[in-house]
Design a protein around this motif. Structure first.
Motif, PDB file in Angstrom:
ATOM      1  N   LYS A  59      -3.925   0.952  11.734  1.00 20.45           N
ATOM      2  CA  LYS A  59      -3.569   1.519  10.431  1.00 20.45           C
ATOM      3  C   LYS A  59      -2.214   0.993   9.985  1.00 20.45           C
ATOM      4  O   LYS A  59      -1.506   0.325  10.744  1.00 20.45           O
ATOM      5  CB  LYS A  59      -3.551   3.050  10.510  1.00 20.45           C
ATOM      6  CG  LYS A  59      -4.918   3.662  10.820  1.00 20.45           C
ATOM      7  CD  LYS A  59      -4.845   5.177  10.844  1.00 20.45           C
ATOM      8  CE  LYS A  59      -6.214   5.792  11.121  1.00 20.45           C
ATOM      9  NZ  LYS A  59      -6.166   7.273  11.131  1.00 20.45           N
ATOM     10  N   ILE A  60      -1.865   1.299   8.755  1.00 23.73           N
ATOM     11  CA  ILE A  60      -0.573   0.887   8.207  1.00 23.73           C
ATOM     12  C   ILE A  60       0.220   2.135   7.828  1.00 23.73           C
ATOM     13  O   ILE A  60      -0.367   3.190   7.583  1.00 23.73           O
ATOM     14  CB  ILE A  60      -0.752  -0.031   6.990  1.00 23.73           C
ATOM     15  CG1 ILE A  60      -1.556   0.688   5.902  1.00 23.73           C
ATOM     16  CG2 ILE A  60      -1.403  -1.335   7.387  1.00 23.73           C
ATOM     17  CD1 ILE A  60      -1.614  -0.024   4.582  1.00 23.73           C
ATOM     18  N   PRO A  61       1.563   2.009   7.811  1.00 23.93           N
ATOM     19  CA  PRO A  61       2.406   0.850   8.092  1.00 23.93           C
ATOM     20  C   PRO A  61       2.875   0.841   9.547  1.00 23.93           C
ATOM     21  O   PRO A  61       2.623   1.772  10.302  1.00 23.93           O
ATOM     22  CB  PRO A  61       3.590   1.077   7.161  1.00 23.93           C
ATOM     23  CG  PRO A  61       3.744   2.581   7.174  1.00 23.93           C
ATOM     24  CD  PRO A  61       2.337   3.115   7.234  1.00 23.93           C
ATOM     25  N   VAL A  62       3.599  -0.221   9.874  1.00 23.17           N
ATOM     26  CA  VAL A  62       4.332  -0.321  11.137  1.00 23.17           C
ATOM     27  C   VAL A  62       5.719  -0.855  10.810  1.00 23.17           C
ATOM     28  O   VAL A  62       5.867  -1.729   9.951  1.00 23.17           O
ATOM     29  CB  VAL A  62       3.649  -1.287  12.133  1.00 23.17           C
ATOM     30  CG1 VAL A  62       4.469  -1.389  13.413  1.00 23.17           C
ATOM     31  CG2 VAL A  62       2.239  -0.851  12.441  1.00 23.17           C
ATOM     32  N   GLU A  65      -3.551  -9.137  17.400  1.00 23.89           N
ATOM     33  CA  GLU A  65      -2.107  -9.227  17.203  1.00 23.89           C
ATOM     34  C   GLU A  65      -1.564  -7.964  16.535  1.00 23.89           C
ATOM     35  O   GLU A  65      -0.465  -7.499  16.853  1.00 23.89           O
ATOM     36  CB  GLU A  65      -1.748 -10.450  16.353  1.00 23.89           C
ATOM     37  CG  GLU A  65      -2.448 -11.750  16.751  1.00 23.89           C
ATOM     38  CD  GLU A  65      -3.811 -11.907  16.082  1.00 23.89           C
ATOM     39  OE1 GLU A  65      -3.872 -12.158  14.867  1.00 23.89           O
ATOM     40  OE2 GLU A  65      -4.807 -11.769  16.810  1.00 23.89           O
ATOM     41  N   TYR A  66      -2.344  -7.446  15.579  1.00 30.85           N
ATOM     42  CA  TYR A  66      -1.883  -6.242  14.887  1.00 30.85           C
ATOM     43  C   TYR A  66      -2.073  -5.005  15.759  1.00 30.85           C
ATOM     44  O   TYR A  66      -1.209  -4.125  15.810  1.00 30.85           O
ATOM     45  CB  TYR A  66      -2.611  -6.063  13.554  1.00 30.85           C
ATOM     46  CG  TYR A  66      -2.016  -4.960  12.710  1.00 30.85           C
ATOM     47  CD1 TYR A  66      -0.840  -5.168  11.986  1.00 30.85           C
ATOM     48  CD2 TYR A  66      -2.595  -3.699  12.661  1.00 30.85           C
ATOM     49  CE1 TYR A  66      -0.259  -4.151  11.243  1.00 30.85           C
ATOM     50  CE2 TYR A  66      -2.025  -2.672  11.922  1.00 30.85           C
ATOM     51  CZ  TYR A  66      -0.859  -2.906  11.210  1.00 30.85           C
ATOM     52  OH  TYR A  66      -0.292  -1.892  10.483  1.00 30.85           O
ATOM     53  N   LEU A  67      -3.200  -4.935  16.447  1.00 30.32           N
ATOM     54  CA  LEU A  67      -3.457  -3.788  17.316  1.00 30.32           C
ATOM     55  C   LEU A  67      -2.434  -3.683  18.440  1.00 30.32           C
ATOM     56  O   LEU A  67      -2.213  -2.608  18.992  1.00 30.32           O
ATOM     57  CB  LEU A  67      -4.872  -3.879  17.893  1.00 30.32           C
ATOM     58  CG  LEU A  67      -6.011  -3.692  16.882  1.00 30.32           C
ATOM     59  CD1 LEU A  67      -7.351  -3.973  17.556  1.00 30.32           C
ATOM     60  CD2 LEU A  67      -5.986  -2.297  16.276  1.00 30.32           C
ATOM     61  N   VAL A 111      -0.457  -7.601   5.269  1.00 27.92           N
ATOM     62  CA  VAL A 111      -1.641  -7.342   6.075  1.00 27.92           C
ATOM     63  C   VAL A 111      -2.800  -7.189   5.108  1.00 27.92           C
ATOM     64  O   VAL A 111      -2.805  -6.287   4.265  1.00 27.92           O
ATOM     65  CB  VAL A 111      -1.492  -6.067   6.930  1.00 27.92           C
ATOM     66  CG1 VAL A 111      -2.758  -5.840   7.758  1.00 27.92           C
ATOM     67  CG2 VAL A 111      -0.273  -6.166   7.836  1.00 27.92           C
ATOM     68  N   ASP A 112      -3.780  -8.079   5.190  1.00 36.00           N
ATOM     69  CA  ASP A 112      -4.926  -8.038   4.285  1.00 36.00           C
ATOM     70  C   ASP A 112      -5.982  -7.094   4.854  1.00 36.00           C
ATOM     71  O   ASP A 112      -6.757  -7.457   5.740  1.00 36.00           O
ATOM     72  CB  ASP A 112      -5.508  -9.441   4.101  1.00 36.00           C
ATOM     73  CG  ASP A 112      -6.491  -9.519   2.945  1.00 36.00           C
ATOM     74  OD1 ASP A 112      -7.187  -8.510   2.685  1.00 36.00           O
ATOM     75  OD2 ASP A 112      -6.584 -10.586   2.306  1.00 36.00           O
ATOM     76  N   PHE A 125       0.820  -1.205   0.000  1.00 44.79           N
ATOM     77  CA  PHE A 125       0.000   0.000   0.000  1.00 44.79           C
ATOM     78  C   PHE A 125       0.860   1.263   0.000  1.00 44.79           C
ATOM     79  O   PHE A 125       1.986   1.277   0.483  1.00 44.79           O
ATOM     80  CB  PHE A 125      -0.967  -0.035   1.182  1.00 44.79           C
ATOM     81  CG  PHE A 125      -1.976  -1.135   1.049  1.00 44.79           C
ATOM     82  CD1 PHE A 125      -3.152  -0.944   0.351  1.00 44.79           C
ATOM     83  CD2 PHE A 125      -1.723  -2.390   1.585  1.00 44.79           C
ATOM     84  CE1 PHE A 125      -4.071  -1.963   0.200  1.00 44.79           C
ATOM     85  CE2 PHE A 125      -2.637  -3.426   1.440  1.00 44.79           C
ATOM     86  CZ  PHE A 125      -3.815  -3.212   0.747  1.00 44.79           C
ATOM     87  N   ALA A 126       0.280   2.322  -0.563  1.00 50.97           N
ATOM     88  CA  ALA A 126       1.061   3.523  -0.865  1.00 50.97           C
ATOM     89  C   ALA A 126       1.755   4.111   0.350  1.00 50.97           C
ATOM     90  O   ALA A 126       2.947   4.444   0.295  1.00 50.97           O
ATOM     91  CB  ALA A 126       0.161   4.562  -1.532  1.00 50.97           C
ATOM     92  N   SER A 127       1.048   4.263   1.449  1.00 55.59           N
ATOM     93  CA  SER A 127       1.680   4.877   2.617  1.00 55.59           C
ATOM     94  C   SER A 127       2.862   4.044   3.113  1.00 55.59           C
ATOM     95  O   SER A 127       3.887   4.591   3.535  1.00 55.59           O
ATOM     96  CB  SER A 127       0.659   5.078   3.746  1.00 55.59           C
ATOM     97  OG  SER A 127       0.060   3.855   4.107  1.00 55.59           O
TER      98      SER A 127
END
Length: 215
Positions: A52-55, A43-45, A32-33, A10-12
């Motif tokens: 949100k993305i990215p990390v 798990e992501y939170l 990340v889908d 994804f762009a960001s």
């Protein structure tokens, strides 16, 4: 430990990825889908509480927000690859200034165009033509300022490529591609020359080819 970057398609996220490639930093990616809501899973939170993305995960250290990640990479790996933050405090000030301009003036109207022209049809929502028109006008006004700046300097912060330039790459690729408004870039002589230079950098070519746009 190798750095991990989440959601590289994804762009960001590509702001962070292109910075890693420019600096020659080894990294691995984690998909990340977003359509399946994986960004809202516990798990992501745990690493990005806003979902949100990215990390970026660097050992026990975690950092999110794409421009913050760019700054972290450029600072931590300052001794390798191109100097993306500026060599003096004055140059650093210009880099930070134009990074803020990208975030507050350039990105918002471009994001509105991206959402309405690229993504709205994919999720079955009608595009808001009023928002499209207003956003194009606003982006044109911002690019007029860029044209004046780039008539004096090769890049936004001076005569050196910096994070300020790299931050523009992912969403401008939407603008000249699927959004179909390349004229906003091409009709401005100095902006067009600047875009040709930054979009043809080896690091960006690698990123845009390896992590193709998901639409």
């Amino acid at each position: 430990m190798v750095l991990r970057i989440y959601a590289p398609l994804f762009a960001s996220s590509k702001r962070a990825v292109v910075t890693l490639v420019e600096k020659g930093v080894p990294f691995e990616t984690v998909h990340v889908d977003l359509m399946k809501g994986e960004q809202r899973q516990p798990e992501y939170l745990a690493i990005q509480p806003f979902g949100k993305i990215p990390v970026l995960v660097d050992g026990d250290y975690k950092i999110f927000e794409s421009r913050a990640i760019m700054r972290y990479i450029a600072e931590k790996f300052r001794s390798q690859g191109p100097e993306l933050l500026g060599k003096t405090i004055e140059e650093r000030g210009q880099v930070e200034q134009w990074l803020d301009v990208e975030a507050t003036s350039y990105h918002p109207p471009l994001l509105a165009l991206t959402l309405n022209i690229v993504f709205a049809p994919l999720i079955g929502f009608p595009a808001d033509e009023k928002v499209i028109k207003e956003s194009e006008e606003k982006l044109g006004e911002v690019l007029d300022v860029y044209e004046a700046q780039l008539s004096k300097n090769e890049y936004l912060a001076g005569d050196f490529v910096s994070l300020a330039d790299l931050a523009h790459l992912p969403f401008t690729e939407y603008l000249v591609g699927p959004i179909g408004k390349a004229h906003l870039i091409k009709d401005r002589k100095h902006v067009s020359a600047w875009w040709d230079k930054i979009s043809n950098r080896a690091a960006w070519k690698e990123v845009s080819e390896k992590y193709a746009l998901p639409v």
